[in-house]
Write a protein that holds these residues in place. Structure first.
Motif, PDB file in Angstrom:
ATOM      1  N   ALA A   1       0.849  -1.221   0.097  1.00 40.54           N
ATOM      2  CA  ALA A   1       0.115  -0.102  -0.046  1.00 40.54           C
ATOM      3  C   ALA A   1       1.008   1.222  -0.243  1.00 40.54           C
ATOM      4  CB  ALA A   1      -0.728   0.128   1.244  1.00 40.54           C
ATOM      5  N   LYS A   2       0.495   2.480  -0.775  1.00 37.31           N
ATOM      6  CA  LYS A   2       1.246   3.435  -1.018  1.00 37.31           C
ATOM      7  C   LYS A   2       0.453   4.809  -0.770  1.00 37.31           C
ATOM      8  CE  LYS A   2       4.028   0.939  -4.237  1.00 37.31           C
ATOM      9  NZ  LYS A   2       4.948   1.149  -5.469  1.00 37.31           N
ATOM     10  N   PHE A   3       1.116   5.812  -0.476  1.00 39.86           N
ATOM     11  CA  PHE A   3       0.548   7.110  -0.812  1.00 39.86           C
ATOM     12  C   PHE A   3       1.374   7.508  -1.955  1.00 39.86           C
ATOM     13  CE2 PHE A   3      -0.650   7.664   3.957  1.00 39.86           C
ATOM     14  CZ  PHE A   3      -1.869   7.251   3.754  1.00 39.86           C
ATOM     15  N   CYS A   4       0.462   8.262  -2.979  1.00 42.87           N
ATOM     16  CA  CYS A   4       1.116   8.670  -4.257  1.00 42.87           C
ATOM     17  C   CYS A   4       0.915  10.134  -4.357  1.00 42.87           C
ATOM     18  CB  CYS A   4       0.789   7.997  -5.509  1.00 42.87           C
ATOM     19  SG  CYS A   4       1.629   8.821  -6.942  1.00 42.87           S
ATOM     20  N   HIS A   5       1.852  10.788  -4.308  1.00 43.53           N
ATOM     21  CA  HIS A   5       1.811  12.729  -4.259  1.00 43.53           C
ATOM     22  C   HIS A   5       2.224  13.227  -5.783  1.00 43.53           C
ATOM     23  CE1 HIS A   5       2.183  12.844   0.169  1.00 43.53           C
ATOM     24  NE2 HIS A   5       2.647  11.793   0.036  1.00 43.53           N
ATOM     25  N   CYS A   6       2.201  12.508  -6.649  1.00 47.48           N
ATOM     26  CA  CYS A   6       2.378  13.024  -8.190  1.00 47.48           C
ATOM     27  C   CYS A   6       1.265  13.598  -8.551  1.00 47.48           C
ATOM     28  CB  CYS A   6       2.363  11.636  -9.115  1.00 47.48           C
ATOM     29  SG  CYS A   6       1.037  10.907  -9.820  1.00 47.48           S
ATOM     30  N   ARG A   7       1.342  14.660  -9.535  1.00 45.29           N
ATOM     31  CA  ARG A   7       0.421  15.483 -10.073  1.00 45.29           C
ATOM     32  C   ARG A   7      -0.670  15.076 -10.595  1.00 45.29           C
ATOM     33  NH1 ARG A   7      -2.003  20.042  -8.967  1.00 45.29           N
ATOM     34  NH2 ARG A   7      -2.575  21.348 -10.592  1.00 45.29           N
ATOM     35  N   GLY A   8      -0.440  13.905 -11.143  1.00 44.17           N
ATOM     36  CA  GLY A   8      -1.660  13.192 -11.765  1.00 44.17           C
ATOM     37  C   GLY A   8      -2.659  12.780 -10.831  1.00 44.17           C
TER      38      GLY A   8
ATOM     39  N   GLY B   1      -8.614  14.893  -6.930  1.00 40.15           N
ATOM     40  CA  GLY B   1      -8.863  16.584  -6.558  1.00 40.15           C
ATOM     41  C   GLY B   1      -8.572  16.255  -4.875  1.00 40.15           C
ATOM     42  N   ALA B   2      -7.386  15.742  -4.712  1.00 40.38           N
ATOM     43  CA  ALA B   2      -7.128  15.708  -3.167  1.00 40.38           C
ATOM     44  C   ALA B   2      -5.421  15.805  -3.285  1.00 40.38           C
ATOM     45  CB  ALA B   2      -7.340  13.974  -2.593  1.00 40.38           C
ATOM     46  N   PRO B   3      -4.920  16.150  -1.964  1.00 33.88           N
ATOM     47  CA  PRO B   3      -3.481  16.224  -2.024  1.00 33.88           C
ATOM     48  C   PRO B   3      -2.608  14.871  -2.382  1.00 33.88           C
ATOM     49  CG  PRO B   3      -4.607  16.805   0.152  1.00 33.88           C
ATOM     50  CD  PRO B   3      -5.739  15.921  -0.611  1.00 33.88           C
ATOM     51  N   PHE B   4      -3.113  13.502  -2.094  1.00 37.36           N
ATOM     52  CA  PHE B   4      -2.486  12.303  -2.574  1.00 37.36           C
ATOM     53  C   PHE B   4      -3.395  11.294  -2.591  1.00 37.36           C
ATOM     54  CE2 PHE B   4      -1.900  13.099   1.708  1.00 37.36           C
ATOM     55  CZ  PHE B   4      -2.653  11.969   2.498  1.00 37.36           C
ATOM     56  N   GLN B   5      -3.027  10.466  -3.559  1.00 37.13           N
ATOM     57  CA  GLN B   5      -3.847   8.981  -3.718  1.00 37.13           C
ATOM     58  C   GLN B   5      -3.338   8.146  -2.771  1.00 37.13           C
ATOM     59  OE1 GLN B   5      -2.784   5.927  -6.454  1.00 37.13           O
ATOM     60  NE2 GLN B   5      -4.404   6.640  -7.700  1.00 37.13           N
ATOM     61  N   TRP B   6      -4.267   7.425  -2.135  1.00 42.35           N
ATOM     62  CA  TRP B   6      -4.224   6.197  -1.148  1.00 42.35           C
ATOM     63  C   TRP B   6      -4.394   4.906  -2.104  1.00 42.35           C
ATOM     64  CZ3 TRP B   6      -7.459   4.954   3.700  1.00 42.35           C
ATOM     65  CH2 TRP B   6      -6.971   3.551   4.084  1.00 42.35           C
ATOM     66  N   ALA B   7      -3.533   4.231  -2.340  1.00 40.58           N
ATOM     67  CA  ALA B   7      -3.594   2.970  -3.270  1.00 40.58           C
ATOM     68  C   ALA B   7      -3.062   1.704  -2.307  1.00 40.58           C
ATOM     69  CB  ALA B   7      -3.138   2.943  -4.378  1.00 40.58           C
TER      70      ALA B   7
ATOM     71  N   THR C   1      -3.847  -3.140   8.564  1.00 41.55           N
ATOM     72  CA  THR C   1      -4.026  -3.758   7.176  1.00 41.55           C
ATOM     73  C   THR C   1      -3.638  -3.053   5.941  1.00 41.55           C
ATOM     74  OG1 THR C   1      -5.546  -5.321   8.256  1.00 41.55           O
ATOM     75  CG2 THR C   1      -5.399  -5.515   5.763  1.00 41.55           C
ATOM     76  N   PHE C   2      -4.172  -1.820   5.761  1.00 39.87           N
ATOM     77  CA  PHE C   2      -3.876  -0.953   4.670  1.00 39.87           C
ATOM     78  C   PHE C   2      -3.118   0.174   4.844  1.00 39.87           C
ATOM     79  CE2 PHE C   2      -7.607  -3.809   3.867  1.00 39.87           C
ATOM     80  CZ  PHE C   2      -7.601  -3.811   2.590  1.00 39.87           C
ATOM     81  N   TYR C   3      -2.644   0.442   6.048  1.00 40.13           N
ATOM     82  CA  TYR C   3      -1.736   1.551   5.951  1.00 40.13           C
ATOM     83  C   TYR C   3      -0.559   1.606   5.131  1.00 40.13           C
ATOM     84  CZ  TYR C   3      -0.050   6.041   8.053  1.00 40.13           C
ATOM     85  OH  TYR C   3       0.294   7.244   8.186  1.00 40.13           O
ATOM     86  N   PRO C   4      -0.289   2.474   4.457  1.00 36.37           N
ATOM     87  CA  PRO C   4       0.956   2.600   3.415  1.00 36.37           C
ATOM     88  C   PRO C   4       2.344   2.185   3.931  1.00 36.37           C
ATOM     89  CG  PRO C   4      -0.634   4.299   3.077  1.00 36.37           C
ATOM     90  CD  PRO C   4      -0.843   3.693   4.452  1.00 36.37           C
ATOM     91  N   SER C   5       2.950   1.448   3.434  1.00 35.50           N
ATOM     92  CA  SER C   5       4.449   1.278   3.829  1.00 35.50           C
ATOM     93  C   SER C   5       5.494   2.380   3.178  1.00 35.50           C
ATOM     94  CB  SER C   5       4.963   0.034   3.246  1.00 35.50           C
ATOM     95  OG  SER C   5       4.971   0.074   1.856  1.00 35.50           O
ATOM     96  N   CYS C   6       4.927   3.391   2.474  1.00 38.03           N
ATOM     97  CA  CYS C   6       5.646   4.447   1.932  1.00 38.03           C
ATOM     98  C   CYS C   6       4.942   5.293   1.313  1.00 38.03           C
ATOM     99  CB  CYS C   6       6.959   3.763   0.905  1.00 38.03           C
ATOM    100  SG  CYS C   6       6.233   3.020  -0.626  1.00 38.03           S
ATOM    101  N   HIS C   7       5.568   6.628   0.960  1.00 37.43           N
ATOM    102  CA  HIS C   7       4.963   7.658  -0.017  1.00 37.43           C
ATOM    103  C   HIS C   7       5.679   7.745  -1.214  1.00 37.43           C
ATOM    104  CE1 HIS C   7       2.813  10.002   3.440  1.00 37.43           C
ATOM    105  NE2 HIS C   7       3.640   9.088   3.975  1.00 37.43           N
ATOM    106  N   ILE C   8       5.463   7.989  -2.318  1.00 40.42           N
ATOM    107  CA  ILE C   8       6.192   7.949  -3.661  1.00 40.42           C
ATOM    108  C   ILE C   8       5.792   9.334  -4.126  1.00 40.42           C
ATOM    109  CG2 ILE C   8       6.186   5.532  -3.948  1.00 40.42           C
ATOM    110  CD1 ILE C   8       3.806   5.795  -5.954  1.00 40.42           C
ATOM    111  N   PHE C   9       6.826   9.730  -4.945  1.00 38.08           N
ATOM    112  CA  PHE C   9       6.624  10.963  -5.591  1.00 38.08           C
ATOM    113  C   PHE C   9       6.384  12.197  -4.620  1.00 38.08           C
ATOM    114  CE2 PHE C   9       5.439   8.227  -9.114  1.00 38.08           C
ATOM    115  CZ  PHE C   9       6.333   8.500  -9.877  1.00 38.08           C
TER     116      PHE C   9
END
Length: 206
Positions: A72-79, A85-91, A163-171
């Motif tokens: 699981a990750k938090f993605c901060h890319c512009r896309g 419509g949020a500061p980052f994506q949680w996937a 269970t779902f908390y991200p292991s890292c942030h990307i971008f």
């Protein structure tokens, strides 16, 4: 609702329809509908349901039979910022076979950023065609689902943390706010860019 397969996941799952049988007349452009996660199947075939996700309007429901995501990750890319419509994506990443949609591809819409088309092709972004809730990003081999859609029940915080908390942030270099959580942060893709601290400074030993 983890490990609850006694009916708490919603109405009975649909039985396979005749339209799920691939005939000689099925074109390659439609064959994806007969593969996971869009192929409708019985509960017995799919296996015990661990998690259920639904869109805002409830038209779309999907099921997962894996206890935990592959990652699981938090993605901060512009896309991701623009599309959500949020500061980052949680996937949270799952194999396609770990998931299936109760109505197959019915009620879903798609968008390919690569070619700016709504025709189905991977990678693609998947939405509810009615309320337009983002459902997932489908890659060529895996699905990136958005845990906000999962019904965690009364133990929501416990399940998301364990269970779902991200292991890292990307971008993280493209972030629009700083997250002071001490979780590993990468300037670009994980394992393929520079490590950063919570303030966005590149770590010297990265």
């Amino acid at each position: 609702m983890a490990n609850d397969t006694t009916g708490a996941v919603g109405p009975p799952l649909p039985k396979p329809a005749v339209t799920n049988i691939i005939s000689e007349d099925t074109g390659e452009e439609e064959s994806w509908k007969h593969r996971p996660p869009y192929r409708i199947q019985s509960l017995e075939e799919f296996g015990p349901v661990k998690w259920k996700g639904t869109c805002k309007c409830g038209q779309i429901a999907y099921y997962l039979n894996r206890d935990k995501p592959l990652k699981a990750k938090f993605c901060h890319c512009r896309g991701c910022q623009v599309m959500h419509g949020a500061p980052f994506q949680w996937a949270a990443i799952f194999h396609k076979a770990d998931m299936f949609f109760a109505k197959g591809a019915s009620g879903l819409s798609f968008y390919s950023s690569a070619h700016q088309t709504r025709e189905y092709e991977t990678p693609t972004k998947v939405y509810c065609s009615f309320c337009h809730s983002p459902i997932m990003d489908e890659g060529r081999n895996v699905c990136l689902i958005f845990p906000e859609l999962i019904d965690f029940g009364e133990d929501k915080l416990l399940h998301t943390m364990k269970t779902f908390y991200p292991s890292c942030h990307i971008f993280y270099s493209e972030r629009c706010l700083e997250i002071m959580d001490g979780v590993e942060k990468w300037s670009g893709m994980d394992e393929d860019s520079e490590l950063m601290d919570d303030r966005g400074n590149v770590k010297k030993n990265s």
